[in-house]
Write a protein that holds these residues in place. Sequence first.
Motif, short mmCIF file in Angstrom:
data_model
loop_
_atom_site.label_atom_id
_atom_site.label_comp_id
_atom_site.label_asym_id
_atom_site.label_seq_id
_atom_site.Cartn_x
_atom_site.Cartn_y
_atom_site.Cartn_z
N PHE A 151 42.57 11.56 18.22
CA PHE A 151 42.80 11.79 16.99
C PHE A 151 42.33 13.23 16.60
CE2 PHE A 151 42.42 7.33 17.16
CZ PHE A 151 43.54 6.61 16.66
N ILE A 152 43.04 14.04 15.88
CA ILE A 152 42.75 15.41 15.43
C ILE A 152 42.65 15.86 14.09
CG2 ILE A 152 43.07 17.85 16.01
CD1 ILE A 152 44.53 17.11 18.59
N ILE A 153 41.73 16.11 13.32
CA ILE A 153 41.71 16.73 12.13
C ILE A 153 41.45 18.24 12.23
CG2 ILE A 153 40.49 16.72 9.95
CD1 ILE A 153 41.58 13.74 10.71
N ASP A 154 42.41 18.82 11.63
CA ASP A 154 42.74 20.29 12.03
C ASP A 154 42.37 20.78 10.18
OD1 ASP A 154 43.40 23.03 11.91
OD2 ASP A 154 45.27 22.65 12.66
N VAL A 155 41.20 21.60 10.04
CA VAL A 155 40.75 21.98 8.81
C VAL A 155 41.15 23.26 8.74
CG1 VAL A 155 38.66 22.21 7.45
CG2 VAL A 155 38.66 20.56 9.22
N GLY A 156 41.53 24.19 9.81
CA GLY A 156 41.63 25.53 9.42
C GLY A 156 42.90 25.88 8.76
N VAL A 157 42.71 26.80 7.74
CA VAL A 157 44.07 27.06 6.99
C VAL A 157 43.90 28.89 7.41
CG1 VAL A 157 44.69 27.81 4.69
CG2 VAL A 157 43.55 25.58 5.20
N ASN A 158 44.88 29.33 8.00
CA ASN A 158 44.66 30.76 8.63
C ASN A 158 46.04 31.43 8.36
OD1 ASN A 158 42.19 30.29 10.27
ND2 ASN A 158 43.52 28.83 11.28
N ARG A 159 45.86 32.63 7.60
CA ARG A 159 47.17 33.46 7.20
C ARG A 159 47.38 34.15 8.29
NH1 ARG A 159 47.31 35.72 1.20
NH2 ARG A 159 46.68 33.77 0.00
N VAL A 160 48.61 33.94 8.80
CA VAL A 160 49.10 34.58 9.92
C VAL A 160 50.54 35.51 9.32
CG1 VAL A 160 50.35 34.38 12.32
CG2 VAL A 160 48.50 32.97 11.45
N ASP A 161 50.16 36.69 9.59
CA ASP A 161 51.27 37.67 9.19
C ASP A 161 52.72 37.51 10.04
OD1 ASP A 161 49.60 38.91 7.68
OD2 ASP A 161 49.11 40.47 9.04
N ASP A 162 53.61 37.61 9.07
CA ASP A 162 55.06 37.35 9.78
C ASP A 162 56.15 38.19 8.91
OD1 ASP A 162 55.82 35.93 7.56
OD2 ASP A 162 55.77 33.94 8.16
N ASP A 163 57.15 38.20 9.36
CA ASP A 163 58.51 38.98 8.58
C ASP A 163 58.90 38.27 7.41
OD1 ASP A 163 58.26 40.76 10.72
OD2 ASP A 163 59.59 39.88 12.03
N SER A 164 58.44 36.90 6.88
CA SER A 164 59.25 36.25 5.69
C SER A 164 58.78 37.12 4.48
CB SER A 164 58.25 35.17 5.80
OG SER A 164 56.98 34.96 5.24
N GLU A 165 59.25 36.72 3.61
CA GLU A 165 59.29 37.34 2.16
C GLU A 165 57.85 37.38 1.75
OE1 GLU A 165 61.06 36.76 -2.15
OE2 GLU A 165 62.25 36.09 -0.42
N LYS A 166 56.88 36.53 1.89
CA LYS A 166 55.72 36.34 1.70
C LYS A 166 54.66 37.19 2.45
CE LYS A 166 54.26 32.00 1.31
NZ LYS A 166 53.54 30.77 1.17
N GLY A 167 55.46 37.50 3.91
CA GLY A 167 54.60 38.32 4.62
C GLY A 167 53.54 37.69 5.72
N TYR A 168 53.54 36.34 5.31
CA TYR A 168 52.71 35.57 6.08
C TYR A 168 52.99 34.09 6.18
CZ TYR A 168 50.33 33.88 1.91
OH TYR A 168 50.02 33.26 0.70
#
Length: 300
Positions: free
Chosen positions: A233-250
């Motif tokens: 069972f995996i609990i993923d706490v991480g919230v990481n902003r990863v840059d991309d080409d979307s309008e938001k930029g991440y």
Amino acid sequence: MSNEINSKILSGKEVAASVYKRLEESIISLSSRGVVPGLAAVLMGSDPASEVYVRMKTKRFAKMNLHSETFYIPSDLKEHDIADLILRLNENQKYHGILVQLPLPKRINTAKILSAVSPEKDVDGFHPENLGRLASGNPRFIPCTPKGILEILKHYEISTQGKHVVVVGRSNIVGRPMSLLLGLKNETGNATVTVCHSRTPDIGYHTRQADIIIAAVGVPGLIDADMVSPDTFIIDVGVNRVDDDSEKGYHLEGDVNYDAVQGIASAVTPVPGGVGPMTIAMLVENTVEAAENSLTNRLK
Ligand SMILES: NC(=O)c1ccc[n+]([C@@H]2O[C@H](COP(=O)([O-])OP(=O)(O)OC[C@H]3O[C@@H](n4cnc5c(N)ncnc54)[C@H](OP(=O)(O)O)[C@@H]3O)[C@@H](O)[C@H]2O)c1
């Protein structure tokens, strides 16, 4: 890589909804006694992620007809002025809970500021008195993220009794209280706990032996398929902003390579929609509890 059989999704959104439902009765009961649970959020500087988090929290308070107010303070305010603000909030009966949004600017002594919050209003559970109580098995306020993770496990009937839980990360707000809670002798604990961190040479060696992995690191995709054994069972706490080409930029990514562990892990929390909503739900719950305590003034 996406395997044919997907792992079960542990939806924090779903669990949070059930928490809000359960809290309704307490909120109505408090309101019949003239009490509206109130939160003071202290936000220092202009970190965009912190602003988003505080907005999400106060929005939820409004949705539940609870009181919340955000105190915006400039990033150059002196330490003693921040402490003065917190002392005034401690005295103000409108606020049953006080939260100081972290991280604070580097020049600020975070421990000192968190210690200024009255332990009775410390709904984040970061005051040394509350952390000490937690460590000794008699918690007052449990930090919201670890508390939310215990709720997810309970909701999906994932027992920790006698299980090997590997917590990756040892921060004061997630990893450390999480590992302490899991090691307590009670129905949400009784686990054998391994804590990994940046000085652990081979994290996979540990995570491959885990029944439950809790990743609270801040490194996107750190927990990969080769670090996970079947049926974990995996609990993923991480919230990481990863840059991309979307309008938001991440976009947001967790600490677990979600696609890669599909079909290997028994179940996994998504990002977003996993631990995040539970952190907010537990903040509401702790604030309601603080309001109840203020009425009964009971020793907890
Ligand atoms: N969903 C939510 O509600 C919620 C709430 C809080 C945090 N978060 C997220 O959870 C993540 C962790 O947050 P945090 O506040 O605990 O972070 P933090 O204070 O930066 O702590 C990170 C921990 O991970 C360890 N670490 C860092 N890089 C590592 C690596 N490459 N290998 C192994 N361990 C490593 C650090 O080790 P050392 O101790 O050795 O430095 C530290 O113990 C972040 O992505 C944050 O945004 C989410």
